[in-house]
Design a protein around this motif. Sequence first.
Motif, PDB file in Angstrom:
ATOM      1  N   VAL A 444      10.537   4.638   0.047  1.00 56.30           N
ATOM      2  CA  VAL A 444       9.280   4.987   0.693  1.00 56.30           C
ATOM      3  C   VAL A 444       8.126   4.581  -0.212  1.00 56.30           C
ATOM      4  O   VAL A 444       8.137   4.852  -1.417  1.00 56.30           O
ATOM      5  CB  VAL A 444       9.229   6.497   1.013  1.00 56.30           C
ATOM      6  N   ASP A 445       7.167   3.893   0.353  1.00 58.41           N
ATOM      7  CA  ASP A 445       5.934   3.514  -0.332  1.00 58.41           C
ATOM      8  C   ASP A 445       4.766   3.893   0.568  1.00 58.41           C
ATOM      9  O   ASP A 445       4.802   3.665   1.779  1.00 58.41           O
ATOM     10  CB  ASP A 445       5.892   2.006  -0.630  1.00 58.41           C
ATOM     11  N   PHE A 446       3.744   4.439  -0.039  1.00 60.77           N
ATOM     12  CA  PHE A 446       2.580   4.895   0.711  1.00 60.77           C
ATOM     13  C   PHE A 446       1.468   3.859   0.602  1.00 60.77           C
ATOM     14  O   PHE A 446       1.175   3.364  -0.495  1.00 60.77           O
ATOM     15  CB  PHE A 446       2.106   6.250   0.179  1.00 60.77           C
ATOM     16  N   SER A 447       0.870   3.553   1.746  1.00 60.71           N
ATOM     17  CA  SER A 447      -0.163   2.525   1.787  1.00 60.71           C
ATOM     18  C   SER A 447      -1.288   2.976   2.705  1.00 60.71           C
ATOM     19  O   SER A 447      -1.153   3.949   3.457  1.00 60.71           O
ATOM     20  CB  SER A 447       0.411   1.190   2.276  1.00 60.71           C
ATOM     21  N   ALA A 448      -2.385   2.247   2.659  1.00 59.93           N
ATOM     22  CA  ALA A 448      -3.535   2.500   3.522  1.00 59.93           C
ATOM     23  C   ALA A 448      -3.517   1.479   4.645  1.00 59.93           C
ATOM     24  O   ALA A 448      -4.073   0.380   4.515  1.00 59.93           O
ATOM     25  CB  ALA A 448      -4.832   2.413   2.723  1.00 59.93           C
ATOM     26  N   CYS A 449      -2.832   1.815   5.728  1.00 56.59           N
ATOM     27  CA  CYS A 449      -2.696   0.931   6.897  1.00 56.59           C
ATOM     28  C   CYS A 449      -2.092  -0.418   6.528  1.00 56.59           C
ATOM     29  O   CYS A 449      -2.334  -1.425   7.215  1.00 56.59           O
ATOM     30  CB  CYS A 449      -4.042   0.734   7.585  1.00 56.59           C
ATOM     31  N   GLY A 450      -1.327  -0.482   5.450  1.00 57.87           N
ATOM     32  CA  GLY A 450      -0.700  -1.721   5.034  1.00 57.87           C
ATOM     33  C   GLY A 450      -1.593  -2.662   4.255  1.00 57.87           C
ATOM     34  O   GLY A 450      -1.133  -3.729   3.823  1.00 57.87           O
ATOM     35  N   PHE A 451      -2.867  -2.314   4.049  1.00 58.41           N
ATOM     36  CA  PHE A 451      -3.763  -3.202   3.317  1.00 58.41           C
ATOM     37  C   PHE A 451      -3.437  -3.227   1.825  1.00 58.41           C
ATOM     38  O   PHE A 451      -3.481  -4.287   1.194  1.00 58.41           O
ATOM     39  CB  PHE A 451      -5.216  -2.772   3.526  1.00 58.41           C
ATOM     40  N   PHE A 452      -3.123  -2.082   1.268  1.00 56.56           N
ATOM     41  CA  PHE A 452      -2.763  -2.008  -0.154  1.00 56.56           C
ATOM     42  C   PHE A 452      -1.918  -0.753  -0.358  1.00 56.56           C
ATOM     43  O   PHE A 452      -1.989   0.211   0.408  1.00 56.56           O
ATOM     44  CB  PHE A 452      -4.010  -1.974  -1.051  1.00 56.56           C
ATOM     45  N   THR A 453      -1.090  -0.808  -1.387  1.00 55.91           N
ATOM     46  CA  THR A 453      -0.202   0.303  -1.723  1.00 55.91           C
ATOM     47  C   THR A 453      -0.929   1.292  -2.619  1.00 55.91           C
ATOM     48  O   THR A 453      -1.702   0.897  -3.494  1.00 55.91           O
ATOM     49  CB  THR A 453       1.061  -0.212  -2.425  1.00 55.91           C
ATOM     50  N   LEU A 454      -0.661   2.551  -2.404  1.00 56.23           N
ATOM     51  CA  LEU A 454      -1.285   3.596  -3.228  1.00 56.23           C
ATOM     52  C   LEU A 454      -0.473   3.772  -4.501  1.00 56.23           C
ATOM     53  O   LEU A 454       0.443   4.594  -4.591  1.00 56.23           O
ATOM     54  CB  LEU A 454      -1.349   4.914  -2.444  1.00 56.23           C
ATOM     55  N   ASP A 455      -0.785   2.986  -5.518  1.00 56.47           N
ATOM     56  CA  ASP A 455      -0.127   3.084  -6.814  1.00 56.47           C
ATOM     57  C   ASP A 455      -1.152   2.811  -7.904  1.00 56.47           C
ATOM     58  O   ASP A 455      -2.337   2.566  -7.638  1.00 56.47           O
ATOM     59  CB  ASP A 455       1.057   2.118  -6.914  1.00 56.47           C
ATOM     60  N   MET A 456      -0.709   2.846  -9.144  1.00 57.41           N
ATOM     61  CA  MET A 456      -1.628   2.721 -10.271  1.00 57.41           C
ATOM     62  C   MET A 456      -2.171   1.296 -10.394  1.00 57.41           C
ATOM     63  O   MET A 456      -3.262   1.094 -10.945  1.00 57.41           O
ATOM     64  CB  MET A 456      -0.918   3.123 -11.566  1.00 57.41           C
ATOM     65  N   GLU A 457      -1.443   0.327  -9.897  1.00 60.80           N
ATOM     66  CA  GLU A 457      -1.945  -1.050  -9.915  1.00 60.80           C
ATOM     67  C   GLU A 457      -3.178  -1.182  -9.020  1.00 60.80           C
ATOM     68  O   GLU A 457      -4.148  -1.862  -9.367  1.00 60.80           O
ATOM     69  CB  GLU A 457      -0.841  -2.007  -9.473  1.00 60.80           C
ATOM     70  N   THR A 458      -3.129  -0.528  -7.867  1.00 63.28           N
ATOM     71  CA  THR A 458      -4.290  -0.534  -6.975  1.00 63.28           C
ATOM     72  C   THR A 458      -5.475   0.162  -7.626  1.00 63.28           C
ATOM     73  O   THR A 458      -6.623  -0.298  -7.508  1.00 63.28           O
ATOM     74  CB  THR A 458      -3.928   0.158  -5.654  1.00 63.28           C
ATOM     75  N   LEU A 459      -5.212   1.259  -8.319  1.00 66.43           N
ATOM     76  CA  LEU A 459      -6.287   1.969  -9.009  1.00 66.43           C
ATOM     77  C   LEU A 459      -6.938   1.098 -10.075  1.00 66.43           C
ATOM     78  O   LEU A 459      -8.171   1.098 -10.242  1.00 66.43           O
ATOM     79  CB  LEU A 459      -5.734   3.248  -9.640  1.00 66.43           C
ATOM     80  N   TYR A 460      -6.131   0.317 -10.773  1.00 67.73           N
ATOM     81  CA  TYR A 460      -6.669  -0.607 -11.778  1.00 67.73           C
ATOM     82  C   TYR A 460      -7.527  -1.687 -11.124  1.00 67.73           C
ATOM     83  O   TYR A 460      -8.617  -2.021 -11.609  1.00 67.73           O
ATOM     84  CB  TYR A 460      -5.514  -1.238 -12.554  1.00 67.73           C
ATOM     85  N   GLY A 461      -7.062  -2.220  -9.986  1.00 68.33           N
ATOM     86  CA  GLY A 461      -7.845  -3.237  -9.287  1.00 68.33           C
ATOM     87  C   GLY A 461      -9.159  -2.707  -8.745  1.00 68.33           C
ATOM     88  O   GLY A 461     -10.185  -3.392  -8.791  1.00 68.33           O
TER      89      GLY A 461
END
Length: 525
Positions: A444-461
């Motif tokens: 299971v991976d959580f995302s925002a409508c498939g645009f990006f995954t809610l993880d620490m890499e997204t937070l860094y970006g």
Amino acid sequence: MAHRTVQPILVHFGTLFMFCKVLGLYPHDLQAFQRMHTLQGSKIGTAFVCATILAVVVAYNFLIYSFADEDRELKEAQSTLTFVIGIFLTYIGLGMMLTDQWSALRNQSKIGELYERIRAVDEQLLRENIVVDISKTSQRILIMLALTVICEVTILVSTYIILVDYTKWISLLWIFSCFPTFYNSLDKIWFANTLNALRQRFFMINTALDGMVESHEKLKRWANTGGDSLLSTRKPSIANVSIDASIEYLYKDFTHMEAVKKFNMPRNKITPIAHSLNFYGESFETPKKPYKLSIQPPSFNMVYESELSRDIEKVEENLNNLCQLHDEICEIGKQLNELWSYPILVLMAYGFLIFTAQLYFLYCATQKQNIPSLFRSAKDPYITTIYLCYTAGKCIYLIYLSWKTSLESKRTGICLHKCGVVADNNLLYEIVNHLSLKLLNHSVDFSACGFFTLDMETLYGVSGGITSYLIILIQFNLAAQQAKDAIHNADESVSAMPTTDGGNTTALMELFTTTFLSSIHTTPY
């Protein structure tokens, strides 16, 4: 034996549900929640939510219209960049609130099914002797509610007192400026605690698998050391009995056991010898201070048990049940992500834009420039700090919690492989490999409508994007101010030139005359 039952998780959501129900955020039936702790749809609740949406939208627009004079001055006194940013971000907060309420109306029946599935998972975990402790859920919700209320009240009151002209009655409309963020925070508290419940159930399954590995390792160590053969070489002893030194020999003679004593007596210490004799005429030692007996009773014939050493069919059934529960929790996580996909996407967009714009407006305020009326909190650095921490805290916590839940679900495969390795059984290892393939297909991976995954890499970006766009906005602002200053200086220089009676500028006439005459003299005929 009494039949054990599980407590529904919604029992601890009572305070949060009352907030959401009274404010018109959720349309579910109040009586059904109080009696059975379930979320059921309600037509009256739906009508109340629609009426709340209409009332808040009207009041919010009336607030914008009341403070529109400052925005007109902003448009006239400055470039349109700040004005356009202010107008766009003014309504993105209202759009965020409407998205939360629209999602609650659209998914009011599906949300109830989701919590029923969680309750069914808890019952199956209880059959596997895994008890999920949900007692801290209500405490966690109360802490989040308290932090939300404190931040909202602090920002609202401090901005109203310091930056708003509260002598006018129309300034009371400023209270509606906090409605979008407060509604959004309540909705995300609900989502965060539900997501944390799924993470806790993943953790309990992994703990159960780790417990199997640990118990089997203890069994292997016990078997490698010879079992109780080491215990047979030790003299039997008696513990937890206060034995006087003068009658210690009676316990030796009749029970053939020695009292457990501490063996940390200092070396080369000579104890005094008593002048009394025992039953056989032998002297015995009387220590100066009686030794304290050990509180741990001796171990006799201790045998470790391991679930992995049982019948292979029972082990397979147990592991298969845990994997099926893991798959069910993953499906619940996917459903949870689907229900809150649009609110999460809007929240992340709002957090990115607001964080960048608030820092940009803070820069404008330091340069004595006008800023949009609803973002006047940027004029005070302390209020800005609280506002940014409050907004960023929601986004970062949801990203972190989603990331940890995803990692916890993927750790189950590792814990399952440990069971196969420590058991050292070919048949069990084949079972583990088969179940691992199932776990691999049900991550299971959580995302925002498939645009990006809610993880620490997204937070860094996102952090890098905020920095980049903030620099770009400041550069545009500097360029606009430089162009404005250049035009202002040119107007002042032109107005300072002397003019003739006809209103023409003398310097321009002299320049034209000089250029025209010089061209006549230099032109050959």
